[in-house]
Each structure stands twice: as structure tokens, then as C-alpha cells.
Design a protein around this motif. Structure first.
Motif, PDB file in Angstrom:
ATOM      1  N   SER A 241     -20.812   0.672   8.665  1.00 17.24           N
ATOM      2  CA  SER A 241     -19.980   1.839   8.359  1.00 17.24           C
ATOM      3  C   SER A 241     -19.474   1.724   6.933  1.00 17.24           C
ATOM      4  CB  SER A 241     -18.779   1.909   9.325  1.00 17.24           C
ATOM      5  OG  SER A 241     -17.829   2.861   8.876  1.00 17.24           O
ATOM      6  N   GLY A 242     -19.493   2.847   6.219  1.00 19.62           N
ATOM      7  CA  GLY A 242     -18.956   2.886   4.869  1.00 19.62           C
ATOM      8  C   GLY A 242     -17.595   3.536   4.806  1.00 19.62           C
ATOM      9  N   LEU A 243     -16.900   3.580   5.941  1.00 17.96           N
ATOM     10  CA  LEU A 243     -15.593   4.241   6.013  1.00 17.96           C
ATOM     11  C   LEU A 243     -14.594   3.621   5.037  1.00 17.96           C
ATOM     12  CD1 LEU A 243     -13.707   6.250   7.583  1.00 17.96           C
ATOM     13  CD2 LEU A 243     -13.117   4.302   9.035  1.00 17.96           C
ATOM     14  N   VAL A 244     -13.842   4.482   4.356  1.00 15.80           N
ATOM     15  CA  VAL A 244     -12.763   4.051   3.474  1.00 15.80           C
ATOM     16  C   VAL A 244     -11.430   4.440   4.101  1.00 15.80           C
ATOM     17  CG1 VAL A 244     -11.660   4.388   1.230  1.00 15.80           C
ATOM     18  CG2 VAL A 244     -14.152   4.250   1.390  1.00 15.80           C
ATOM     19  N   MET A 245     -10.503   3.508   4.148  1.00 16.97           N
ATOM     20  CA  MET A 245      -9.145   3.804   4.603  1.00 16.97           C
ATOM     21  C   MET A 245      -8.194   3.720   3.412  1.00 16.97           C
ATOM     22  SD  MET A 245      -8.775   1.893   8.304  1.00 16.97           S
ATOM     23  CE  MET A 245      -9.262   0.276   7.679  1.00 16.97           C
ATOM     24  N   LEU A 246      -7.522   4.801   3.138  1.00 22.49           N
ATOM     25  CA  LEU A 246      -6.508   4.819   2.082  1.00 22.49           C
ATOM     26  C   LEU A 246      -5.138   4.668   2.727  1.00 22.49           C
ATOM     27  CD1 LEU A 246      -7.797   7.754  -0.180  1.00 22.49           C
ATOM     28  CD2 LEU A 246      -8.234   5.295  -0.410  1.00 22.49           C
ATOM     29  N   LEU A 247      -4.375   3.696   2.250  1.00 19.52           N
ATOM     30  CA  LEU A 247      -3.079   3.383   2.865  1.00 19.52           C
ATOM     31  C   LEU A 247      -1.979   3.426   1.812  1.00 19.52           C
ATOM     32  CD1 LEU A 247      -4.309   0.378   5.058  1.00 19.52           C
ATOM     33  CD2 LEU A 247      -4.162   2.792   5.710  1.00 19.52           C
ATOM     34  N   PRO A 248      -1.594   4.620   1.365  1.00 19.86           N
ATOM     35  CA  PRO A 248      -0.556   4.728   0.322  1.00 19.86           C
ATOM     36  C   PRO A 248       0.814   4.327   0.850  1.00 19.86           C
ATOM     37  CG  PRO A 248      -1.056   6.891   1.201  1.00 19.86           C
ATOM     38  CD  PRO A 248      -2.048   5.946   1.816  1.00 19.86           C
ATOM     39  N   HIS A 249       1.587   3.656   0.031  1.00 18.17           N
ATOM     40  CA  HIS A 249       2.932   3.253   0.429  1.00 18.17           C
ATOM     41  C   HIS A 249       3.727   2.907  -0.822  1.00 18.17           C
ATOM     42  CE1 HIS A 249       0.601  -0.456   0.096  1.00 18.17           C
ATOM     43  NE2 HIS A 249       1.733  -1.056  -0.231  1.00 18.17           N
ATOM     44  N   GLY A 250       5.014   2.841  -0.670  1.00 22.71           N
ATOM     45  CA  GLY A 250       5.836   2.484  -1.815  1.00 22.71           C
ATOM     46  C   GLY A 250       7.312   2.649  -1.508  1.00 22.71           C
ATOM     47  N   TYR A 251       8.132   2.081  -2.362  1.00 21.33           N
ATOM     48  CA  TYR A 251       9.581   2.183  -2.198  1.00 21.33           C
ATOM     49  C   TYR A 251      10.062   3.465  -2.887  1.00 21.33           C
ATOM     50  CZ  TYR A 251       9.383  -2.647  -0.639  1.00 21.33           C
ATOM     51  OH  TYR A 251       9.093  -3.796   0.062  1.00 21.33           O
ATOM     52  N   ASP A 252       9.849   4.573  -2.209  1.00 19.65           N
ATOM     53  CA  ASP A 252      10.183   5.878  -2.783  1.00 19.65           C
ATOM     54  C   ASP A 252      11.336   6.546  -2.040  1.00 19.65           C
ATOM     55  OD1 ASP A 252       6.685   6.342  -3.244  1.00 19.65           O
ATOM     56  OD2 ASP A 252       8.168   5.853  -4.789  1.00 19.65           O
ATOM     57  N   GLY A 253      12.184   5.765  -1.423  1.00 22.99           N
ATOM     58  CA  GLY A 253      13.332   6.343  -0.746  1.00 22.99           C
ATOM     59  C   GLY A 253      13.047   6.866   0.643  1.00 22.99           C
ATOM     60  N   ALA A 254      11.840   6.596   1.150  1.00 26.51           N
ATOM     61  CA  ALA A 254      11.486   7.111   2.470  1.00 26.51           C
ATOM     62  C   ALA A 254      11.989   6.215   3.598  1.00 26.51           C
ATOM     63  CB  ALA A 254       9.970   7.273   2.583  1.00 26.51           C
ATOM     64  N   GLY A 255      12.421   5.021   3.291  1.00 30.80           N
ATOM     65  CA  GLY A 255      13.004   4.155   4.304  1.00 30.80           C
ATOM     66  C   GLY A 255      11.986   3.304   5.029  1.00 30.80           C
ATOM     67  N   PRO A 256      12.412   2.664   6.133  1.00 27.90           N
ATOM     68  CA  PRO A 256      11.529   1.796   6.898  1.00 27.90           C
ATOM     69  C   PRO A 256      10.280   2.539   7.376  1.00 27.90           C
ATOM     70  CG  PRO A 256      13.795   1.544   7.627  1.00 27.90           C
ATOM     71  CD  PRO A 256      13.769   2.730   6.704  1.00 27.90           C
ATOM     72  N   GLU A 257       9.218   1.785   7.598  1.00 28.06           N
ATOM     73  CA  GLU A 257       7.927   2.307   8.066  1.00 28.06           C
ATOM     74  C   GLU A 257       7.221   3.172   7.035  1.00 28.06           C
ATOM     75  OE1 GLU A 257       6.719   1.041  10.838  1.00 28.06           O
ATOM     76  OE2 GLU A 257       8.602  -0.017  11.038  1.00 28.06           O
ATOM     77  N   HIS A 258       7.621   3.081   5.772  1.00 24.26           N
ATOM     78  CA  HIS A 258       6.957   3.844   4.717  1.00 24.26           C
ATOM     79  C   HIS A 258       6.618   2.990   3.502  1.00 24.26           C
ATOM     80  CE1 HIS A 258       8.929   6.991   7.106  1.00 24.26           C
ATOM     81  NE2 HIS A 258       8.046   7.843   6.605  1.00 24.26           N
ATOM     82  N   SER A 259       7.001   1.752   3.512  1.00 24.23           N
ATOM     83  CA  SER A 259       6.916   0.956   2.286  1.00 24.23           C
ATOM     84  C   SER A 259       5.912  -0.186   2.353  1.00 24.23           C
ATOM     85  CB  SER A 259       8.301   0.384   1.954  1.00 24.23           C
ATOM     86  OG  SER A 259       8.784  -0.404   3.036  1.00 24.23           O
ATOM     87  N   SER A 260       5.099  -0.244   3.411  1.00 28.20           N
ATOM     88  CA  SER A 260       4.143  -1.341   3.534  1.00 28.20           C
ATOM     89  C   SER A 260       2.922  -0.878   4.308  1.00 28.20           C
ATOM     90  CB  SER A 260       4.772  -2.536   4.260  1.00 28.20           C
ATOM     91  OG  SER A 260       3.789  -3.505   4.588  1.00 28.20           O
ATOM     92  N   CYS A 261       1.746  -1.324   3.871  1.00 31.51           N
ATOM     93  CA  CYS A 261       0.527  -1.055   4.656  1.00 31.51           C
ATOM     94  C   CYS A 261       0.143  -2.290   5.468  1.00 31.51           C
ATOM     95  CB  CYS A 261      -0.621  -0.627   3.752  1.00 31.51           C
ATOM     96  SG  CYS A 261      -1.296  -1.939   2.720  1.00 31.51           S
TER      97      CYS A 261
END
Length: 302
Positions: A241-261
């Protein structure tokens, strides 16, 4: 063992085929059919002693592909003609519909960066990579939650007419001979969507299939697909499979469950070595690009 009374009741009860045959009055015929089928099964069982299994991988759509080398690491030329990139970049900023004022501003800023040739951002690098592949005849499919707009309202592969809500995909108007760009804003079910895209990638080796989590953290809703299929499908079933998974994340004020892949989970699932550079035969590449240029070349390599 745990329900002995039920087991005895089932064992003492006539089978459904026998009960049916008895009711319609064809018990002798049913017995004859069962005997012939039993003989057929026994014959097939004996044939397994001499059966030689056939390799089922690299056939059909994959027939022109090669098995990855276990000793060599291929070096790919992922560069692209500058005139083509300028053309693709300009087209990515053009829309045939009346877009939102904020979107128009973003596209105009992208156009200026392209003209100046400096400070190209992630979305521009992505558009150049995808558009250049389309111009080379490859198809690209991008799915996930709000992927047309992009999690951070940065991508805008698809734009919405503010008058009638019609959808325009500028990169699908590059050339009559180009590949097709599919932009699919999916439902909020990571497991279902990632499972579908994995299956799609198995049948589409010449298409760049991308699934993007709205935030990288959200892939854990599809953990079973990654564990069972994506990370180990080739080892278990010879399915590439050549599937690509993009996992964007960052400390942008979104809080827990948004800052880590949760990069550590993927590092645990890879067969990448620690003593020497990997070969082409690694179950998946785990990459954290730090510049738009790196992202551009990664997409084109895949």
C-alpha cells in the motif's frame, strides 16, 4: 465446557437440512446429496497434499511493480521544472466561483509569494507537489475531516461559492490530459474512513492516496486499522500500500488531544533498524518534515 445443557440439546436435535428433508418428504434424496458432497470434500482434502500455492501479490494493477529491495535504498529525483511549478502555483490561486473574502486573501497572498519566489508556506508546497503530479498524469485522492479547506484553514484545494455553495477544485483545471484530484470531506469516523482509504490504496498503486486526520491525535480512533492492516498487511498477506497519513498537530491553543500525533506509537510499529540505514523494504516511513520544501519532495517521492 461452559454451557453443557445447551450443547446436549443441540447434539440431540436433528440438523436443519435433515429436518427440512423430512418435512418435504425427500429424506433419501437429501442423504444422497450429503453423501456426494462428503465424497467431494474428502477428494479436495486429499488434493491438498499435492497443492502448490500461487503467489498472489504484484498482479493486476500491481503487475508492473517490483518487490522492494531488502539491501538497497533507492535515491529518487523528486525535483520539478520551474516553469511547470510556476504554472501550477498560479492555477492553484485561480477560482471560477465567488469565494469567501478570507479565502480570496489567502489565495492572493499565495500568488504574491509565488511571484516573489520566497517564503513559500506548507500549503503552497503541497499545492505545487500535488499539481505537478497531476500534470504528470498521476491521480491524487485526499480524504479526511475538512480536508478541502484544511484543518488550519490553509489548504483550500476546494473552495465554495458564497452564492450557491457550488464547489470548485482549481487544480482540476490545469490541463485536459492531467490526472484527477479527488477531495473528499469525510464523516467523523476515523476508523471507517481510514479503513476505506487503505482498501482503495490496494487497488490504486498509481494514485497518491492520502488520509489526513483533522488533528494528528485523532488517528487513535483508527488504531485497529493501523495495527492490523497498515503496519503489517505486507508481512501477513503480501499486500502493498502506498497510503499516506497526514497527522497535523501543534500547540495552537486547541488544548489536550490536539498537540501530538503520538509519534512513539508509530516508531514502535515500524521495522526500521537502529544499527544501520534502512533499505526500501521498510514497512512504513515515519517522517516529521520541518520545512515546506521537505514536504514537497516527500509527497512527490511517495
Amino acid at each position: 465446557m461452559t454451557q453443557p445443557l445447551m450443547y446436549k440439546a443441540i447434539e440431540s436435535s436433528p440438523s436443519i437440512p435433515n429436518r427440512y428433508a423430512s418435512r418435504v418428504g425427500c429424506s433419501e434424496l437429501a442423504e444422497e446429496i450429503q453423501q456426494k458432497y462428503s465424497e467431494y470434500l474428502n477428494h479436495c482434502l486429499k488434493e491438498t497434499d499435492h497443492y502448490q500455492s500461487q503467489e498472489g501479490h504484484l498482479k493486476g494493477y500491481w503487475s508492473n511493480m517490483n518487490w522492494a529491495s531488502g539491501t538497497e535504498l533507492t535515491s529518487w529525483d523528486t525535483g520539478c521544472n520551474m516553469d511547470l511549478l510556476k504554472y501550477v502555483g498560479g492555477k492553484s490561486c485561480e477560482s471560477s466561483v465567488s469565494v469567501h473574502a478570507k479565502v480570496a486573501k489567502i489565495l492572493e497572498e499565495r500568488r504574491k509569494r509565488l511571484e516573489e519566489g520566497t517564503s513559500l508556506d506548507w500549503a503552497t508546497a503541497e499545492a505545487l507537489a500535488v499539481g505537478s503530479m497531476l500534470m504528470q498524469g498521476f491521480g491524487v485522492r485526499l480524504s479526511g475531516q475538512d480536508v478541502g479547506r484544511g484543518t488550519f484553514s490553509h489548504r483550500h484545494f476546494s473552495v465554495t461559492d458564497q452564492a450557491d455553495e457550488s464547489i470548485d477544485i482549481p487544480l482540476n483545471r490545469l490541463s485536459p490530459q492531467q490526472g484527477s484530484l479527488e477531495v473528499v470531506n469525510s464523516l467523523l469516523s476515523e476508523e471507517a474512513v481510514l479503513g476505506f482509504e487503505y482498501g482503495h490504496s490496494l487497488c490504486s498503486p498509481n494514485q497518491l492516496v492520502i488520509w489526513e486526520a483533522q488533528f494528528g491525535d485523532f488517528f487513535n480512533g483508527a488504531q485497529v486499522i493501523i495495527d492490523t492492516f497498515i503496519s503489517s498487511g505486507e508481512a501477513k498477506w503480501l499486500l502493498q500500500s502506498g497510503l499516506v497519513m497526514l497527522l497535523p498537530h501543534g500547540y495552537d491553543g486547541a488544548g489536550p488531544e490536539h498537540s501530538s500525533c503520538r509519534l512513539e506509537r508509530f516508531l514502535q510499529m515500524t521495522n526500521s533498524g537502529v544499527d544501520a540505514p534502512d533499505s526500501d523494504s521498510v514497512n512504513m516511513w515515519i517522517v516529521n518534515p520541518t520545512t515546506p520544501a521537505q514536504y514537497f519532495h516527500l509527497l512527490r517521492q511517495q
